[in-house]
Design a protein around this motif. Sequence first.
Motif, mmCIF file in Angstrom:
data_model
loop_
_atom_site.group_PDB
_atom_site.id
_atom_site.type_symbol
_atom_site.label_atom_id
_atom_site.label_comp_id
_atom_site.label_asym_id
_atom_site.label_seq_id
_atom_site.Cartn_x
_atom_site.Cartn_y
_atom_site.Cartn_z
ATOM 1 N N MET B 85 -56.011 -39.889 -0.265
ATOM 2 C CA MET B 85 -56.067 -38.648 0.516
ATOM 3 C C MET B 85 -55.629 -38.947 1.941
ATOM 4 N N VAL B 86 -54.715 -38.144 2.437
ATOM 5 C CA VAL B 86 -54.232 -38.306 3.813
ATOM 6 C C VAL B 86 -54.514 -37.013 4.558
ATOM 7 N N PHE B 87 -55.127 -37.138 5.737
ATOM 8 C CA PHE B 87 -55.617 -35.969 6.461
ATOM 9 C C PHE B 87 -54.697 -35.610 7.625
ATOM 10 N N GLN B 88 -54.806 -34.373 8.046
ATOM 11 C CA GLN B 88 -54.049 -33.924 9.212
ATOM 12 C C GLN B 88 -54.403 -34.747 10.447
ATOM 13 N N SER B 89 -55.696 -35.061 10.609
ATOM 14 C CA SER B 89 -56.127 -35.771 11.818
ATOM 15 C C SER B 89 -56.336 -37.266 11.560
ATOM 16 N N PHE B 90 -55.633 -37.812 10.572
ATOM 17 C CA PHE B 90 -55.584 -39.252 10.236
ATOM 18 C C PHE B 90 -56.925 -39.784 9.745
ATOM 19 N N ASN B 91 -57.980 -39.568 10.573
ATOM 20 C CA ASN B 91 -59.320 -40.061 10.215
ATOM 21 C C ASN B 91 -59.363 -41.548 9.941
ATOM 22 N N LEU B 92 -58.641 -42.322 10.722
ATOM 23 C CA LEU B 92 -58.839 -43.774 10.667
ATOM 24 C C LEU B 92 -60.229 -44.056 11.218
ATOM 25 N N PHE B 93 -60.803 -45.211 10.837
ATOM 26 C CA PHE B 93 -62.127 -45.560 11.349
ATOM 27 C C PHE B 93 -61.950 -46.217 12.715
ATOM 28 N N PRO B 94 -62.338 -45.535 13.795
ATOM 29 C CA PRO B 94 -61.982 -46.008 15.133
ATOM 30 C C PRO B 94 -62.690 -47.292 15.536
ATOM 31 N N HIS B 95 -63.810 -47.622 14.841
ATOM 32 C CA HIS B 95 -64.559 -48.820 15.235
ATOM 33 C C HIS B 95 -64.020 -50.060 14.537
ATOM 34 N N LEU B 96 -63.023 -49.889 13.678
ATOM 35 C CA LEU B 96 -62.472 -51.028 12.939
ATOM 36 C C LEU B 96 -61.011 -51.239 13.315
ATOM 37 N N LYS B 97 -60.612 -52.501 13.341
ATOM 38 C CA LYS B 97 -59.204 -52.797 13.565
ATOM 39 C C LYS B 97 -58.392 -52.336 12.355
ATOM 40 N N VAL B 98 -57.063 -52.271 12.570
ATOM 41 C CA VAL B 98 -56.185 -51.747 11.531
ATOM 42 C C VAL B 98 -56.420 -52.459 10.192
#
Lengths: 274, 268
Positions: B85-98
């Motif tokens: 699932m890919v979201f409009q607002s990305f929703n990467l986990f900001p507390h984790l590195k790539v």
Amino acid sequence: MTTTTAEPARTGMSRRQRARLTRGAQYAVGLLVILFLALKTDWKSFSDSFLRLDIAASMWPRLLTEAIRNTLVYTLLAFAFGLALGLLLAMMKLSSIGPYRWFANGYIELFRGLPSLVVLFMVAYGIPNAFPGFKFPGDFFGMVTVGLGLTAAAYMAETIRAGIQAVPKGQMEAARSLGMSPGRTMFSIVIPQAFRIVIPPLTNELILLVKDSSLVYVLGVSVAQYELTKFGSTFLNTKASPTPLIVVALAYLAITLPLSSLVRALEKRFAQAR
Amino acid sequence: MATHAISIRNLSKAFGDNVVLRDISMDIEPGQVVCVIGPSGSGKSTLLRCVNLLEQPTSGRIWVGTDEMTDPDVDIDKVRRRIGMVFQSFNLFPHLKVLDNLTIAQTKVLGRSMDEAKKVARHNLERVGMADREAAFPSQLSGGQQQRIAIARSLSMDPELMLFDEPTSALDPELVGEVLAVMKGLAAEGMTMMIVTHEMGFAREVADRVVFMDGGYVVEDGHPSQVIGDPQNARTKSFLHRVLNPMVIEPEDMHPDGLRDAISDLAP
């Protein structure tokens, strides 16, 4: 800036110049007040009673090895207990299951409203009275942990709840979409982010606890268990001088100020990971 | 029933009194790339989110492969592993590195070893052209880069199909291309994709099938050359006309009073 209280001229001055003039006047007034108080103070009489170095010296080294140490130990024990219970209560309050929510609400309202002193007293004397033969694990330390921690948990629960709710909903959706269970999502994704958000208010709780640890005296403490306030007030009585109070006040600051800068450093470290 | 990638039967969804989806049925075949288009509020995002049960349907049934998503006893976490699932607002986990964004679900959900998870993650970062940024935090990256990493994060779970919810709508115009290029590559590799989008050029070029939705209904459904190139329904025509010619304002689009109010608001 030499002008002090002159009314700024209406003409020929830009807004910026007027603002600068006003600020200069404010500084000048502040300086005058400080100067006036310093000149009016009877330094000799004040230092004779409040700043007696010989009395302060007599408090050393027990000030550090007992009083400060005990204050820190009581605070950290209660904070750890309060944090764990507060986290549990926060999650119960956000639960979709009614009885969990009601319990958390009831707990928070009750313990936020009661004075810490009363809670501590009930833990120390009420519980052993109601359950004869019951002994706290860790005895005195157990009582301190629970007695102070119960109240702290109520405050921290509300702080943590706000932090969890501040994590965008999309984070939960992304984690669930990757197949993470609700619990895994909570612990790996939501709570780590929530804690970064609530570091400043949690620091507040910790600093309040540093001072609340002075209530431990109601448990009936032995000399070796004195924390800062009790330690200071004993000296206050025996030395017939208020100097110990000043010493104790400075000792509290010696605890809380480094704590604040530690937290600032922590926040800075987390700044990019948000 | 033959196994479709996604099978939707009589799906309806209402938020309170607001009916968003009305009796939708459709099948998506393995390897198909389906673009869902339509005006905002037409229910296209809700339809997509119902497929992996981010929204609970009010009625109707949905299958992904042979698993019925709408079965109350379905192991939803297990089925979702197979659905990217890919979201409009990305929703990467900001507390984790790539890199940790890409490995966390692999290790915690699929039970892969950290070494294997890193290998898979690096392979997928390579696929989206982000191999050199694995040590960055999401906040240090542009929107386009974040979205490509979000795609790589989904790919790291080896999904059977991917859902995209307006993946380029939150991006600056110059960053849209890099994300679409990654998606185009995925389509060429045969990934089953369901994409809610406003990118008509992409839909026309990459999609096998375009679905136009309006008011909770599927209004048109067919090959892009048909739905975009030669729309039959008046609503499809009017929507495409506005999307493809944003500078053209039709008189009936503007309520005369509203227009007058807007002008008088501007005048002091």
